[in-house]
Write a protein that holds these residues in place. Sequence first.
Motif, PDB file in Angstrom:
ATOM      1  N   TYR A 201      42.469 -11.012 -37.450  1.00 18.42           N
ATOM      2  CA  TYR A 201      41.610 -10.461 -38.241  1.00 18.42           C
ATOM      3  C   TYR A 201      41.325  -9.034 -37.911  1.00 18.42           C
TER       4      TYR A 201
ATOM      5  N   TYR B 121      26.717  -2.861 -40.641  1.00 17.90           N
ATOM      6  CA  TYR B 121      27.497  -1.767 -41.097  1.00 17.90           C
ATOM      7  C   TYR B 121      26.910  -0.945 -42.254  1.00 17.90           C
TER       8      TYR B 121
ATOM      9  N   ASP C 158      33.211   3.006 -38.654  1.00 14.50           N
ATOM     10  CA  ASP C 158      34.182   2.175 -39.103  1.00 14.50           C
ATOM     11  C   ASP C 158      33.562   0.673 -38.757  1.00 14.50           C
ATOM     12  N   TRP C 159      33.632  -0.356 -39.365  1.00 13.28           N
ATOM     13  CA  TRP C 159      32.954  -1.575 -39.069  1.00 13.28           C
ATOM     14  C   TRP C 159      33.931  -2.506 -39.477  1.00 13.28           C
ATOM     15  N   GLN C 160      33.983  -3.733 -38.441  1.00 13.47           N
ATOM     16  CA  GLN C 160      34.649  -4.983 -39.108  1.00 13.47           C
ATOM     17  C   GLN C 160      33.601  -6.071 -39.154  1.00 13.47           C
ATOM     18  N   GLN C 161      33.475  -6.991 -40.324  1.00  9.83           N
ATOM     19  CA  GLN C 161      32.283  -8.038 -40.494  1.00  9.83           C
ATOM     20  C   GLN C 161      33.292  -9.488 -40.074  1.00  9.83           C
TER      21      GLN C 161
ATOM     22  N   ASN D 147      35.476   3.254 -43.139  1.00 12.70           N
ATOM     23  CA  ASN D 147      36.128   1.916 -43.774  1.00 12.70           C
ATOM     24  C   ASN D 147      35.320   0.802 -43.052  1.00 12.70           C
ATOM     25  N   ILE D 148      35.283  -0.474 -43.901  1.00 12.57           N
ATOM     26  CA  ILE D 148      34.383  -1.539 -43.556  1.00 12.57           C
ATOM     27  C   ILE D 148      35.518  -2.608 -43.761  1.00 12.57           C
ATOM     28  N   SER D 149      35.595  -3.442 -42.861  1.00 15.22           N
ATOM     29  CA  SER D 149      36.388  -4.667 -43.227  1.00 15.22           C
ATOM     30  C   SER D 149      35.612  -5.919 -43.334  1.00 15.22           C
ATOM     31  N   THR D 150      35.370  -6.140 -44.453  1.00 19.50           N
ATOM     32  CA  THR D 150      34.413  -7.285 -44.727  1.00 19.50           C
ATOM     33  C   THR D 150      34.755  -8.072 -46.069  1.00 19.50           C
TER      34      THR D 150
ATOM     35  N   TYR E  22      38.835 -15.521 -44.715  1.00 20.61           N
ATOM     36  CA  TYR E  22      38.342 -14.338 -44.300  1.00 20.61           C
ATOM     37  C   TYR E  22      39.116 -13.127 -44.611  1.00 20.61           C
TER      38      TYR E  22
ATOM     39  N   LEU F  59      32.131 -10.125 -47.471  1.00 16.65           N
ATOM     40  CA  LEU F  59      30.611 -10.342 -48.076  1.00 16.65           C
ATOM     41  C   LEU F  59      30.439  -9.442 -49.078  1.00 16.65           C
TER      42      LEU F  59
ATOM     43  N   SER G 142      42.848  -5.706 -39.318  1.00 20.50           N
ATOM     44  CA  SER G 142      41.555  -4.627 -39.990  1.00 20.50           C
ATOM     45  C   SER G 142      42.013  -3.276 -39.462  1.00 20.50           C
TER      46      SER G 142
END
Lengths: 257, 361, 75
Positions: free
Chosen positions: B67, A70, A76-79, B215-218, B94, B220, B71
Amino acid sequence: MTATTEINNIISEENLVYKKTDVLLDNEMHYCPGCTHGVIHKVIAEVIEEMDIQDKTIGVSPVGCSVLAYNYLDIDWQQAAHGRAPALATATARLMPEKYVFTYQGDGDLASIGCAEIIHACNRGENIVVVFVNNAIYGMTGGQMAPTTLENQVTATSPYGRDCASTGAPMKISEMVSLLPGTRFVTRQSAETAGAVRKLKKAIRKGFENTREKKGLSFIEIVGTCSSGWKLSPTQSNEWMKENMFPYYPLGTLKDE
Amino acid sequence: MGDVRLMKGNEVIAEAAIRCGCDGYFGYPITPQSEIMETLMIRKPEDETGMVVLQAESEVAAINMVYGGASCGKKVMTSSSSPGISLKAEGITYLAGAELPALIVNIVRGGPGLGTIQPAQSDYFQAVKGGGHGDYKLIVLAPASVQEMNDFVDLGFELSFKYLNPAMILSDGVIGQMMEKVELSDYKPRWTDEEIEKISGSWATNGKKAGGERNISTSLDLDSAKQEVFNHKLQAKYRAMEENDVRFEKIACDDADYLFVAYGSSARICQKSVELAREKGIKVGLLRPITLFPYPTKQIQEMLGQVKGILSVEMSAGQMVEDVRLAVEGKVPVEHFGRYGGIIPTPEEVVEALEEKILGK
Amino acid sequence: MAKFKGAIVVDTEKCKGCGLCVVSCPTAVIELARGVNGKGYHYAHMANPDACIGCSSCGLVCPDTVITVYRAKAS
């Protein structure tokens, strides 16, 4: 005209034939020199740019070397947790059917801990693209044996070479998922030459086009290198891959419906 | 009077989900909660509201579908029972680590291990003290009636979106399987894309807006300094929940000399025990925590000048009693009474325990 | 005589010196520099610029996408 002047004349906007796509961010990649991930990231980014779907694409990154994918693609990303990317992508694609959803997974993530999630996502024919990077080793954790590690291949957890009598044979995931009715396009590609990169790009584009046409799951395996894990230089790694990986993991399209 | 029906607790969870505008349910069969997904499959909300219902290949997949759905800024949920929640624990931490709203329903059965399919309250620790790894908390709602099974679905989503934190309905096989009168909630439409943009646009991964931030769903962050700052933020959020969203019920507490603390189905039993004890001349009241996190610590402390002893009644070997003792700080005796392994205590047993463990001291 | 004249620009500070461009080049234009960049990598550069035909092979295989390629009709 001197050689330098001539080069300077060539280097101008109207002569530009290849440059980094804007979908790829300027962040310096954390990957080791020569890592195939970088090429695959770039190719995905180029496809997203060419299809003009940057605002509609959601990537799901794995656990493994590409956990930070990402940081490199401007979408847009999901980890996901280790191996679970297809589950995230399933819900994302079902709840937002107009979007382009892809998972990006390594061999430890997809073929080992995430085996259930990928098989069932393939079987249900989720409308997603799966990018599966097979370099026959766990990279991030320091070069341990993966389900795709070749027979007799030395890794940190098969220091005397993989013993298939004890650990099973290297798993041919593309062949496995191609048997499931839910998969529409299953192909195995590589990225070590310009020609291979061009073919890979066509395959990834086809995957995203399948999503657009709501065709179901496109599975794109890329046989790649891990020079740190294999303890070879990047160029030696490519040679080793051609000599050892390609015979066991033959390139080509297994299914295209 | 709205839509009043006689329904099973589990069925009501499904009905309430559809009516509150839930976008997606992802589950896996396990006794004693399978009626939740079965009811959804019969109701086919995809045709009615567009809600997605999917039977996943495992509890692990189900929570990770949650999840993914969460997100996207969608209202998504899952349900399971104890062994299944253990499998979901990874996904739950998570969700907490990525600050995602979601609803998780646990219809608790007796353990440990595969245990029994009979009701229990032995997952209190798992629900309120963690369950998964890392410093995180869930918002935990403990319904004591079928009506509350209905009400807490909407409330659970409301609180989880308020705090961007997963919420859990911690119920058990008694409430899940019991049929009771319930007034169902009115239908609320599912959020439109525009509403999602307004509510969750700053974090939802539903496509990078042209010219906007992605947007980033993390969960970490490899930079420890940032990870610590993030943990401070989470802790501040949990303190805000304790400040603003403790829910509880007090029954016969005004003149009480003694106190039962019990939640969920144990609280129903204790209501009868209060009556039985008072017939014997023992003035006992009941404090029923409705939120198990945030816990009604202050409300227990407020009773300390008044009551001479407290009995924590749970269908476990003694889990919530630790939180009662933490609240009481040794000021009055606190004892535990419980049956476990799937056995439900009788109101008489509870009164006997009060006499023996608290009055007898 | 090639029909096209090419040239590449390498972002030398981002180059990790993996050498994949070197072996991908059909006309042996690229070499790794004797000097190093800020990270200590021997970065790629045009050692034999006259031979460049602007085919983009180096750019395609570069994992770090540090190569920009130009091509003009040979005069």
